[in-house]
Scaffold this active site. Structure first.
Site, PDB file in Angstrom:
ATOM      1  N   SER A   1     -30.661  -0.845  48.895  1.00  0.00           N
ATOM      2  CA  SER A   1     -30.682   0.601  49.716  1.00  0.00           C
ATOM      3  C   SER A   1     -29.260  -0.161  50.630  1.00  0.00           C
ATOM      4  O   SER A   1     -29.303   0.101  51.269  1.00  0.00           O
ATOM      5  CB  SER A   1     -31.951   1.028  50.935  1.00  0.00           C
ATOM      6  OG  SER A   1     -32.719   1.551  49.579  1.00  0.00           O
TER       7      SER A   1
ATOM      8  N   GLY B   1     -27.319  -1.201  43.954  1.00  0.00           N
ATOM      9  CA  GLY B   1     -27.880  -0.889  43.242  1.00  0.00           C
ATOM     10  C   GLY B   1     -26.922   1.097  42.872  1.00  0.00           C
ATOM     11  O   GLY B   1     -25.864   0.520  42.676  1.00  0.00           O
ATOM     12  N   GLY B   2     -27.751   1.652  43.658  1.00  0.00           N
ATOM     13  CA  GLY B   2     -26.928   3.543  43.585  1.00  0.00           C
ATOM     14  C   GLY B   2     -25.806   2.829  44.294  1.00  0.00           C
ATOM     15  O   GLY B   2     -24.589   3.945  44.111  1.00  0.00           O
TER      16      GLY B   2
ATOM     17  N   GLY C   1     -33.664   1.281  46.012  1.00  0.00           N
ATOM     18  CA  GLY C   1     -33.936   2.976  45.661  1.00  0.00           C
ATOM     19  C   GLY C   1     -34.084   4.096  46.670  1.00  0.00           C
ATOM     20  O   GLY C   1     -34.728   4.658  46.963  1.00  0.00           O
TER      21      GLY C   1
ATOM     22  N   GLU D   1     -36.897  -4.429  38.522  1.00  0.00           N
ATOM     23  CA  GLU D   1     -38.042  -3.419  38.007  1.00  0.00           C
ATOM     24  C   GLU D   1     -37.808  -3.852  36.313  1.00  0.00           C
ATOM     25  O   GLU D   1     -38.407  -3.623  35.105  1.00  0.00           O
ATOM     26  CB  GLU D   1     -36.338  -2.245  37.479  1.00  0.00           C
ATOM     27  CG  GLU D   1     -36.458  -1.359  38.431  1.00  0.00           C
ATOM     28  CD  GLU D   1     -34.538  -1.305  38.754  1.00  0.00           C
ATOM     29  OE1 GLU D   1     -33.537  -1.367  38.265  1.00  0.00           O
ATOM     30  OE2 GLU D   1     -34.558  -0.414  40.770  1.00  0.00           O
TER      31      GLU D   1
ATOM     32  N   HIS E   1     -34.877  -8.658  37.693  1.00  0.00           N
ATOM     33  CA  HIS E   1     -34.959  -8.214  38.272  1.00  0.00           C
ATOM     34  C   HIS E   1     -36.886  -6.587  38.799  1.00  0.00           C
ATOM     35  O   HIS E   1     -37.235  -7.530  37.414  1.00  0.00           O
ATOM     36  CB  HIS E   1     -33.972  -6.979  37.710  1.00  0.00           C
ATOM     37  CG  HIS E   1     -33.876  -5.926  38.900  1.00  0.00           C
ATOM     38  ND1 HIS E   1     -34.488  -4.425  39.391  1.00  0.00           N
ATOM     39  CD2 HIS E   1     -32.976  -5.716  39.625  1.00  0.00           C
ATOM     40  CE1 HIS E   1     -34.119  -4.128  40.277  1.00  0.00           C
ATOM     41  NE2 HIS E   1     -33.430  -4.132  40.548  1.00  0.00           N
TER      42      HIS E   1
ATOM     43  N   GLU F   1     -34.375  -8.948  47.048  1.00  0.00           N
ATOM     44  CA  GLU F   1     -34.930  -7.454  46.798  1.00  0.00           C
ATOM     45  C   GLU F   1     -36.066  -7.082  46.636  1.00  0.00           C
ATOM     46  O   GLU F   1     -37.087  -7.197  46.205  1.00  0.00           O
ATOM     47  CB  GLU F   1     -34.155  -7.509  45.478  1.00  0.00           C
ATOM     48  CG  GLU F   1     -32.849  -7.466  45.121  1.00  0.00           C
ATOM     49  CD  GLU F   1     -31.979  -6.369  44.104  1.00  0.00           C
ATOM     50  OE1 GLU F   1     -31.075  -6.111  44.743  1.00  0.00           O
ATOM     51  OE2 GLU F   1     -32.913  -6.348  42.900  1.00  0.00           O
TER      52      GLU F   1
ATOM     53  N   ASN G   1     -25.363  -3.993  40.365  1.00  0.00           N
ATOM     54  CA  ASN G   1     -25.921  -3.005  39.949  1.00  0.00           C
ATOM     55  C   ASN G   1     -26.434  -2.282  38.996  1.00  0.00           C
ATOM     56  O   ASN G   1     -26.960  -1.076  39.742  1.00  0.00           O
ATOM     57  CB  ASN G   1     -27.457  -4.270  40.024  1.00  0.00           C
ATOM     58  CG  ASN G   1     -28.687  -3.767  38.738  1.00  0.00           C
ATOM     59  OD1 ASN G   1     -28.195  -3.474  37.776  1.00  0.00           O
ATOM     60  ND2 ASN G   1     -29.947  -3.659  38.990  1.00  0.00           N
ATOM     61  N   TRP G   2     -25.021  -1.717  37.876  1.00  0.00           N
ATOM     62  CA  TRP G   2     -25.305  -0.161  37.278  1.00  0.00           C
ATOM     63  C   TRP G   2     -26.485   0.382  37.435  1.00  0.00           C
ATOM     64  O   TRP G   2     -26.868   1.154  36.864  1.00  0.00           O
ATOM     65  CB  TRP G   2     -23.903  -0.225  36.656  1.00  0.00           C
ATOM     66  CG  TRP G   2     -23.060   0.371  37.320  1.00  0.00           C
ATOM     67  CD1 TRP G   2     -22.193  -0.324  37.927  1.00  0.00           C
ATOM     68  CD2 TRP G   2     -21.849  -0.176  35.706  1.00  0.00           C
ATOM     69  NE1 TRP G   2     -21.073  -0.192  38.404  1.00  0.00           N
ATOM     70  CE2 TRP G   2     -20.719  -0.474  36.667  1.00  0.00           C
ATOM     71  CE3 TRP G   2     -21.669   0.369  35.204  1.00  0.00           C
ATOM     72  CZ2 TRP G   2     -18.664   0.244  35.999  1.00  0.00           C
ATOM     73  CZ3 TRP G   2     -20.262   0.782  34.503  1.00  0.00           C
ATOM     74  CH2 TRP G   2     -18.868   0.420  35.580  1.00  0.00           C
ATOM     75  N   LYS G   3     -27.779  -1.182  36.833  1.00  0.00           N
ATOM     76  CA  LYS G   3     -28.321  -0.639  35.777  1.00  0.00           C
ATOM     77  C   LYS G   3     -28.415   0.772  34.839  1.00  0.00           C
ATOM     78  O   LYS G   3     -27.180   0.496  34.422  1.00  0.00           O
ATOM     79  CB  LYS G   3     -29.390  -0.021  36.672  1.00  0.00           C
ATOM     80  CG  LYS G   3     -29.734  -0.325  38.498  1.00  0.00           C
ATOM     81  CD  LYS G   3     -30.951  -0.168  39.399  1.00  0.00           C
ATOM     82  CE  LYS G   3     -31.011  -0.996  40.884  1.00  0.00           C
ATOM     83  NZ  LYS G   3     -32.092  -0.926  41.279  1.00  0.00           N
TER      84      LYS G   3
HETATM   85  P1  13P Z   1     -30.549   0.466  45.349  1.00  0.00           P
HETATM   86  O1  13P Z   1     -29.365  -0.696  46.295  1.00  0.00           O
HETATM   87  O2  13P Z   1     -30.545   1.558  44.790  1.00  0.00           O
HETATM   88  O3  13P Z   1     -31.849   0.274  46.171  1.00  0.00           O
HETATM   89  O4  13P Z   1     -30.944  -1.103  44.381  1.00  0.00           O
HETATM   90  C1  13P Z   1     -31.226  -2.151  44.826  1.00  0.00           C
HETATM   91  C2  13P Z   1     -31.150  -2.953  43.854  1.00  0.00           C
HETATM   92  O5  13P Z   1     -31.857  -2.505  42.618  1.00  0.00           O
HETATM   93  C3  13P Z   1     -29.851  -4.125  43.015  1.00  0.00           C
HETATM   94  O6  13P Z   1     -30.390  -5.336  41.994  1.00  0.00           O
END
Ligand code: 13P
Length: 244
Positions: free
Chosen positions: A208, A229-230, A172, A97, A95, A166, A9-11
């Protein structure tokens, strides 16, 4: 169906030049395997670039959200059919967010999952508790409420979804759930999904995930892979998670 699946997930990250490097490196580094899948969910404007760079590779792509509406006067929204037209396989829905910053309700998330399925996309339905909810002992109640809304709305189509657990406190933050904490919630989700006839869908863990912790998380009996994510923004790290 179950089988290892890792979805990036590049966000809201990337630009045309850096995406090209990342997509090319991932496409080059990933071999097709019957029991392992790798995918990236990119910002909407880059779906065409993902298709261009990943076509012919074993890496799938998709979006990070879809509208619950099929078309019409919804300024700023993107339909599932539009996402599908760019060759996407996946769409993340619900998600945390979006639940938190955009007020998405359980019912809206379920409607978005239904819209994705109607366009032949695989929804990656996210659930998870906040830190306050975990500390209040409400984890089971929260994820049960979230998954039950999707189960109620989708019926048999539920079997075509992927679900991602999640925990919001692990996203994050560098604070990963332990494999045991992840397994406990995944087992609960699996039981709930099995009772609705969808016990064999892929259940991903997100929060994470890195190359260093992926194998221990994915080694748990009900963890089929990850939503990353990251670490999905670094080709080597992401490929290593995919291979974990
Ligand atoms: P991180 O891997 O950066 O913690 O993000 C997780 C996430 O929200 C994937 O959708």
């Amino acid at each position: 169906m179950r089988g290892r699946l890792v979805v990036g997930n590049w966000k809201m990250n990337g630009d045309t030049a850096s995406n090209a490097r990342l997509l090319d490196a991932i496409a080059r580094g990933w071999q097709a395997a019957a029991d392992r899948g790798l995918a990236v969910c990119v910002p909407f404007p880059y779906l065409a670039q993902a298709r261009e760079r990943l076509a012919g590779s074993a890496v799938a792509w998709g979006a990070q959200d879809v509208s619950e509406h099929p078309s019409g006067a919804h300024t700023g929204e993107v339909s599932a059919a539009m996402v599908a037209e760019f060759g996407s396989r996946y769409a993340i829905v619900g998600h945390s967010e979006r639940r938190q910053a955009h007020g998405e309700s359980d019912a809206l998330v379920a409607a978005k999952a239904a819209a994705a399925l109607a366009a032949d996309l695989v929804p990656v339905v996210c659930v998870g508790e906040t830190l306050a909810e975990r500390e209040a002992g409400a984890t089971s109640a929260v994820v049960t409420r979230q998954i039950d809304a999707v189960i109620a709305a989708l019926g048999p189509a539920l079997a075509r979804c992927v679900v991602a657990y999640e925990p919001v406190w692990a996203i994050g933050t560098g604070r990963t759930a332990t494999p045991e904490q992840a397994q406990e919630v995944h087992a609960l989700l699996r039981r709930r999904l099995a009772a609705a006839g969808a016990g064999s869908i892929a259940l991903l863990y997100g929060g994470s995930v890195k190359a260093a912790n992926a194998a221990s998380l994915f080694g748990m009996p009900d963890v089929d892979g990850g939503l990353v994510g990251g670490a999905s923004l670094d080709a080597d790290e992401f490929l290593a998670i995919g291979a974990a």
